[in-house]
Scaffold this motif. Structure first.
Motif, PDB file in Angstrom:
ATOM      1  N   LYS A  32     179.634 130.047  60.687  1.00 45.88           N
ATOM      2  CA  LYS A  32     180.165 128.365  60.280  1.00 45.88           C
ATOM      3  C   LYS A  32     179.765 128.243  59.037  1.00 45.88           C
ATOM      4  O   LYS A  32     179.545 126.971  58.636  1.00 45.88           O
ATOM      5  CB  LYS A  32     178.956 127.678  61.252  1.00 45.88           C
ATOM      6  N   GLU A  33     179.198 128.769  57.976  1.00 47.76           N
ATOM      7  CA  GLU A  33     178.589 128.639  56.421  1.00 47.76           C
ATOM      8  C   GLU A  33     180.242 129.440  56.145  1.00 47.76           C
ATOM      9  O   GLU A  33     180.330 129.986  56.135  1.00 47.76           O
ATOM     10  CB  GLU A  33     177.629 129.484  55.984  1.00 47.76           C
ATOM     11  N   PRO A  34     180.336 128.773  54.471  1.00 47.07           N
ATOM     12  CA  PRO A  34     181.399 129.583  53.841  1.00 47.07           C
ATOM     13  C   PRO A  34     180.599 130.746  53.448  1.00 47.07           C
ATOM     14  O   PRO A  34     179.451 131.005  53.150  1.00 47.07           O
ATOM     15  CB  PRO A  34     180.960 128.289  52.185  1.00 47.07           C
ATOM     16  N   SER A  35     181.738 131.784  53.106  1.00 46.16           N
ATOM     17  CA  SER A  35     181.641 133.199  52.708  1.00 46.16           C
ATOM     18  C   SER A  35     181.057 133.078  51.110  1.00 46.16           C
ATOM     19  O   SER A  35     181.517 132.344  51.010  1.00 46.16           O
ATOM     20  CB  SER A  35     182.971 133.862  53.412  1.00 46.16           C
ATOM     21  N   LEU A  36     180.816 134.274  50.716  1.00 45.24           N
ATOM     22  CA  LEU A  36     180.205 134.657  49.763  1.00 45.24           C
ATOM     23  C   LEU A  36     181.122 134.657  48.818  1.00 45.24           C
ATOM     24  O   LEU A  36     181.872 133.704  47.769  1.00 45.24           O
ATOM     25  CB  LEU A  36     179.840 135.760  48.788  1.00 45.24           C
ATOM     26  N   TRP A  37     182.256 134.913  49.436  1.00 46.65           N
ATOM     27  CA  TRP A  37     183.930 135.086  48.756  1.00 46.65           C
ATOM     28  C   TRP A  37     184.317 133.644  47.902  1.00 46.65           C
ATOM     29  O   TRP A  37     185.101 133.256  47.360  1.00 46.65           O
ATOM     30  CB  TRP A  37     184.725 135.509  49.824  1.00 46.65           C
ATOM     31  N   PHE A  38     183.997 132.743  48.905  1.00 46.09           N
ATOM     32  CA  PHE A  38     184.829 131.026  49.357  1.00 46.09           C
ATOM     33  C   PHE A  38     184.167 130.886  47.983  1.00 46.09           C
ATOM     34  O   PHE A  38     184.645 130.135  47.202  1.00 46.09           O
ATOM     35  CB  PHE A  38     184.232 130.570  50.372  1.00 46.09           C
ATOM     36  N   ILE A  39     182.566 130.423  48.181  1.00 47.31           N
ATOM     37  CA  ILE A  39     181.344 130.346  46.858  1.00 47.31           C
ATOM     38  C   ILE A  39     181.756 130.494  46.015  1.00 47.31           C
ATOM     39  O   ILE A  39     182.043 129.212  45.102  1.00 47.31           O
ATOM     40  CB  ILE A  39     179.825 130.692  47.630  1.00 47.31           C
ATOM     41  N   TRP A  40     182.123 131.979  45.705  1.00 50.63           N
ATOM     42  CA  TRP A  40     182.397 132.686  43.838  1.00 50.63           C
ATOM     43  C   TRP A  40     183.161 131.859  44.296  1.00 50.63           C
ATOM     44  O   TRP A  40     183.957 131.703  42.709  1.00 50.63           O
ATOM     45  CB  TRP A  40     182.368 133.862  44.207  1.00 50.63           C
TER      46      TRP A  40
END
Length: 136
Positions: A32-40
């Motif tokens: 349910k949280e943003p993935s690390l790929w999306f955060i970057w």
């Protein structure tokens, strides 16, 4: 209609225990949280756009930085909330938090770099101004 008289006592007690103590159920929060790929991706794209805008016009960079700044603020508030934070930490570990803060740091650093590039560009003498001064 459900008849509880036909269920065994262990099933009724298990259902009652789960209803009274919902903390026993392990919550999956990583999906349910943003993935690390999306955060970057958000951090790097916003950094590039806002740095270029800040180097061109300060007000444009500030206006464009509002949306990513609010997104990062919401992300940090959510991953540190008492109902999500401990479970996310248990599933993802400290590296998720570290990378979220690093992406935010890259974003803020790009805004500062954009300001520095703008100041450097404004202090550089124009070609016509350098030719107009008499030598020595």
């Amino acid at each position: 209609m459900l008849h509880t008289a036909h269920r065994p006592l262990s099933a009724r007690l298990t259902g009652l225990a789960l209803a009274l103590v919902p903390g026993l159920a392990f919550a999956e929060v990583s999906d349910k949280e943003p993935s690390l790929w999306f955060i970057w991706a958000v951090g790097l794209v916003a950094s590039g756009i806002c740095m270029a805008a800040m180097a061109h016009r300060r007000w444009l960079g500030a206006v464009l930085a509002v949306l990513p700044a609010l997104w990062f603020a919401g992300l940090l508030m959510e991953i540190h909330s008492p109902d999500v934070g401990p479970y996310l930490y248990a599933e993802q570990g400290w590296s998720y938090y570290l990378q979220a803060y690093l992406a935010l740091t890259v974003f803020v650093a790009s805004l500062v770099l954009g300001l520095r590039l703008r100041e450097r560009r404004r202090q550089r003498p124009r070609d016509g101004a350098a030719k107009a001064q008499p030598p020595g």
